[in-house]
Design a protein around this motif. Structure first.
Motif, PDB file in Angstrom:
ATOM      1  N   MET A  10      -3.993  34.328  11.751  1.00 19.33           N
ATOM      2  CA  MET A  10      -4.858  35.400  11.835  1.00 19.33           C
ATOM      3  C   MET A  10      -6.095  35.328  10.803  1.00 19.33           C
ATOM      4  SD  MET A  10      -4.393  39.659  11.424  1.00 19.33           S
ATOM      5  CE  MET A  10      -3.386  39.648  12.660  1.00 19.33           C
ATOM      6  N   VAL A  11      -5.899  35.049   9.724  1.00 15.97           N
ATOM      7  CA  VAL A  11      -6.822  34.647   8.488  1.00 15.97           C
ATOM      8  C   VAL A  11      -7.867  33.693   9.202  1.00 15.97           C
ATOM      9  CG1 VAL A  11      -7.357  34.084   6.318  1.00 15.97           C
ATOM     10  CG2 VAL A  11      -5.249  35.907   6.677  1.00 15.97           C
ATOM     11  N   GLU A  12      -7.270  32.749   9.616  1.00 15.99           N
ATOM     12  CA  GLU A  12      -7.968  31.328  10.020  1.00 15.99           C
ATOM     13  C   GLU A  12      -8.896  31.494  11.008  1.00 15.99           C
ATOM     14  OE1 GLU A  12      -7.119  26.880  11.604  1.00 15.99           O
ATOM     15  OE2 GLU A  12      -5.426  27.993  10.702  1.00 15.99           O
ATOM     16  N   CYS A  13      -8.019  32.043  11.931  1.00 15.43           N
ATOM     17  CA  CYS A  13      -8.660  32.275  13.278  1.00 15.43           C
ATOM     18  C   CYS A  13      -9.869  33.308  13.073  1.00 15.43           C
ATOM     19  CB  CYS A  13      -8.015  32.695  14.361  1.00 15.43           C
ATOM     20  SG  CYS A  13      -6.832  31.446  14.991  1.00 15.43           S
ATOM     21  N   GLN A  86     -16.026  43.739  10.163  1.00 15.72           N
ATOM     22  CA  GLN A  86     -14.975  44.574  10.649  1.00 15.72           C
ATOM     23  C   GLN A  86     -13.839  43.654  10.876  1.00 15.72           C
ATOM     24  OE1 GLN A  86     -14.585  47.606  11.496  1.00 15.72           O
ATOM     25  NE2 GLN A  86     -12.608  47.284  12.373  1.00 15.72           N
ATOM     26  N   LEU A  87     -14.178  42.027  10.859  1.00 14.63           N
ATOM     27  CA  LEU A  87     -12.948  41.311  11.119  1.00 14.63           C
ATOM     28  C   LEU A  87     -12.036  41.385   9.669  1.00 14.63           C
ATOM     29  CD1 LEU A  87     -14.259  38.114  12.840  1.00 14.63           C
ATOM     30  CD2 LEU A  87     -12.166  39.578  13.605  1.00 14.63           C
ATOM     31  N   ASP A  88     -12.853  41.309   8.590  1.00 16.95           N
ATOM     32  CA  ASP A  88     -12.313  41.248   7.214  1.00 16.95           C
ATOM     33  C   ASP A  88     -11.437  42.718   7.152  1.00 16.95           C
ATOM     34  OD1 ASP A  88     -13.536  39.005   6.567  1.00 16.95           O
ATOM     35  OD2 ASP A  88     -14.912  39.805   5.391  1.00 16.95           O
ATOM     36  N   ARG A  89     -12.069  43.562   7.544  1.00 13.80           N
ATOM     37  CA  ARG A  89     -11.308  45.012   7.439  1.00 13.80           C
ATOM     38  C   ARG A  89      -9.952  44.908   8.384  1.00 13.80           C
ATOM     39  NH1 ARG A  89     -13.818  50.277   7.144  1.00 13.80           N
ATOM     40  NH2 ARG A  89     -12.799  50.825   9.087  1.00 13.80           N
ATOM     41  N   ALA A  90      -9.942  44.473   9.631  1.00 19.12           N
ATOM     42  CA  ALA A  90      -8.900  44.403  10.327  1.00 19.12           C
ATOM     43  C   ALA A  90      -7.878  43.374   9.790  1.00 19.12           C
ATOM     44  CB  ALA A  90      -9.385  43.894  11.739  1.00 19.12           C
ATOM     45  N   VAL A  91      -8.101  42.265   9.411  1.00 22.38           N
ATOM     46  CA  VAL A  91      -7.307  41.480   8.768  1.00 22.38           C
ATOM     47  C   VAL A  91      -6.664  42.033   7.495  1.00 22.38           C
ATOM     48  CG1 VAL A  91      -7.013  38.998   7.746  1.00 22.38           C
ATOM     49  CG2 VAL A  91      -8.433  39.163   9.823  1.00 22.38           C
ATOM     50  N   ALA A  92      -7.391  42.635   6.658  1.00 21.25           N
ATOM     51  CA  ALA A  92      -6.834  43.081   5.599  1.00 21.25           C
ATOM     52  C   ALA A  92      -6.012  44.146   5.903  1.00 21.25           C
ATOM     53  CB  ALA A  92      -8.102  43.775   4.604  1.00 21.25           C
ATOM     54  N   ALA A  93      -6.166  45.111   7.005  1.00 22.80           N
ATOM     55  CA  ALA A  93      -5.128  45.893   7.533  1.00 22.80           C
ATOM     56  C   ALA A  93      -3.585  45.485   7.910  1.00 22.80           C
ATOM     57  CB  ALA A  93      -5.701  46.612   8.619  1.00 22.80           C
ATOM     58  N   TRP A  94      -3.685  44.177   8.345  1.00 20.02           N
ATOM     59  CA  TRP A  94      -2.427  43.521   8.454  1.00 20.02           C
ATOM     60  C   TRP A  94      -1.849  42.801   7.450  1.00 20.02           C
ATOM     61  CZ3 TRP A  94       0.426  43.812  13.112  1.00 20.02           C
ATOM     62  CH2 TRP A  94      -0.230  44.371  14.246  1.00 20.02           C
ATOM     63  N   ASP A  96      -0.179  43.922   5.014  1.00 21.27           N
ATOM     64  CA  ASP A  96       1.282  44.546   4.530  1.00 21.27           C
ATOM     65  C   ASP A  96       2.084  44.002   5.505  1.00 21.27           C
ATOM     66  OD1 ASP A  96       3.406  45.885   4.191  1.00 21.27           O
ATOM     67  OD2 ASP A  96       2.537  47.696   4.250  1.00 21.27           O
ATOM     68  N   PRO A  97       3.356  43.147   5.193  1.00 22.22           N
ATOM     69  CA  PRO A  97       4.195  42.595   5.971  1.00 22.22           C
ATOM     70  C   PRO A  97       5.047  43.800   7.010  1.00 22.22           C
ATOM     71  CG  PRO A  97       4.423  41.609   3.964  1.00 22.22           C
ATOM     72  CD  PRO A  97       3.453  42.737   3.776  1.00 22.22           C
ATOM     73  N   ALA A  98       5.208  44.802   6.324  1.00 24.75           N
ATOM     74  CA  ALA A  98       5.627  45.982   7.172  1.00 24.75           C
ATOM     75  C   ALA A  98       4.905  46.322   8.250  1.00 24.75           C
ATOM     76  CB  ALA A  98       5.819  47.159   6.040  1.00 24.75           C
ATOM     77  N   LEU A  99       3.780  45.977   8.373  1.00 21.42           N
ATOM     78  CA  LEU A  99       3.042  46.477   9.791  1.00 21.42           C
ATOM     79  C   LEU A  99       3.543  45.493  10.744  1.00 21.42           C
ATOM     80  CD1 LEU A  99      -0.530  47.276   8.453  1.00 21.42           C
ATOM     81  CD2 LEU A  99       1.262  48.608   9.098  1.00 21.42           C
ATOM     82  N   TRP A 100       4.008  44.415  10.592  1.00 16.07           N
ATOM     83  CA  TRP A 100       4.529  43.573  11.506  1.00 16.07           C
ATOM     84  C   TRP A 100       6.009  43.817  12.322  1.00 16.07           C
ATOM     85  CZ3 TRP A 100       1.408  39.071  12.799  1.00 16.07           C
ATOM     86  CH2 TRP A 100       0.170  38.941  11.912  1.00 16.07           C
ATOM     87  N   GLU A 101       6.452  44.780  11.539  1.00 16.92           N
ATOM     88  CA  GLU A 101       7.788  45.392  11.865  1.00 16.92           C
ATOM     89  C   GLU A 101       7.507  46.394  12.956  1.00 16.92           C
ATOM     90  OE1 GLU A 101      10.405  43.378  11.172  1.00 16.92           O
ATOM     91  OE2 GLU A 101       9.227  42.323   9.804  1.00 16.92           O
ATOM     92  N   GLY A 102       8.610  46.690  13.859  1.00 13.47           N
ATOM     93  CA  GLY A 102       8.460  47.824  14.668  1.00 13.47           C
ATOM     94  C   GLY A 102       7.718  47.569  16.026  1.00 13.47           C
ATOM     95  N   GLU A 103       7.377  48.656  16.750  1.00 12.37           N
ATOM     96  CA  GLU A 103       6.749  48.532  18.025  1.00 12.37           C
ATOM     97  C   GLU A 103       5.410  49.268  17.927  1.00 12.37           C
ATOM     98  OE1 GLU A 103       9.984  47.809  21.398  1.00 12.37           O
ATOM     99  OE2 GLU A 103       9.618  49.828  20.704  1.00 12.37           O
TER     100      GLU A 103
END
Length: 196
Positions: A10-13, A86-94, A96-103
Motif C-alpha cells: 500500500m505504501v509503495e503503490c 490525501q494518499l498519505d492520510r489514507a495510508v497512515a490510517a491503515w 494500525d494492524p488492528a484495522l486489517w482485521e474484521g469486516e
C-alpha cells in the motif's frame, strides 16, 4: 501471512500513484483512455476518489460522502498535490494492524478488511498504470508488489467482470513480467505503452 503484511505494498503503490499524478498536465485531461468512454479527467477522478478518499473512509469504517463522489478533483489546479496529501492520510490510517482485521460494511454486504485493502492497492496500481500509459509515463512496482497485485487480480477477476470492471484477459507469454501478467489478467494489454 498476517492480514497487515500487505501494508508495505500500500505504501509503495501510493507513493508511485502520487508520482504519476504529478506528471499529469491540464493538457492530458481531455485525452481518451483505453478505459471505455473515460477521458483522463474521468479516470483520474475515479482513481483519486477510491484510492485516497475511499481508502481512508474504509479504514475509519465510514461511507464515502455523496459530495466526494460527485466532485471533480481535477478542477483544482493543484489536484495532484492534494491527492498526494490525501494518499498519505489514507495510508497512515491503515498503519494500525488492528484495522486489517474484521469486516467492512460496503452497504451491499460485508468484505474482510484485508481483502478490501488489497483491492484498493490493486486499484492504485492498475489505474495508476492506466493514467501513466495515457500520459506518457511508466508505473513502476517492485516484484513483490507486482506479485501481490497479480494475486488480487486473479482472486477477484470474476467479480470485477460481473460489474464490467475488467475486460476479458489479454494473452501474454507465460514468462511475461509479473506486473504485465497482472495487467493482462485484468483485461489490459501491457504492450500498450504510451507513445505520447
Amino acid at each position: 501471512m498476517k492480514n497487515h503484511d500487505s501494508y508495505p505494498y500500500m505504501v509503495e503503490c501510493a507513493a508511485e500513484a502520487a508520482r504519476v499524478a504529478r506528471g499529469v498536465t491540464a493538457a492530458h485531461l481531455p485525452l481518451p483512455t483505453h478505459c471505455g468512454d473515460w477521458d483522463v479527467r474521468a479516470l483520474v477522478n475515479h482513481w483519486v476518489l477510491y484510492t485516497s478518499h475511499g481508502l481512508e473512509h474504509r479504514a475509519l469504517r465510514k461511507p464515502l460522502p455523496e459530495e466526494l463522489a460527485k466532485r471533480d478533483f481535477t478542477a483544482d489546479p493543484d489536484w495532484a498535490e492534494a491527492y498526494a496529501t490525501q494518499l498519505d492520510r489514507a495510508v497512515a490510517a491503515w498503519a494500525d494492524p488492528a484495522l486489517w482485521e474484521g469486516e467492512i460494511d460496503l452497504g451491499m454486504g460485508l468484505l474482510p478488511a484485508a481483502d478490501l485493502a488489497g483491492m484498493i492497492i490493486k486499484e492504485m496500481a492498475v489505474h495508476g498504470w492506466d493514467v501513466a500509459t495515457t500520459t506518457g509515463q511508466d508505473f513502476r512496482v517492485s516484484e513483490e508488489a507486482a506479485r501481490f497485485v497479480l494475486g488480487v487480480v486473479e482472486t477477484h477477476a470474476d467479480l470485477y467482470r460481473q460489474y464490467d470492471g475488467f475486460a476479458d484477459p489479454v494473452p501474454v507469454p507465460a514468462d511475461a513480467p509479473t506486473f504485465d501478467r497482472a495487467l493482462a489478467s485484468s483485461g489490459r494489454d501491457p504492450r500498450q505503452r504510451a507513445s505520447h
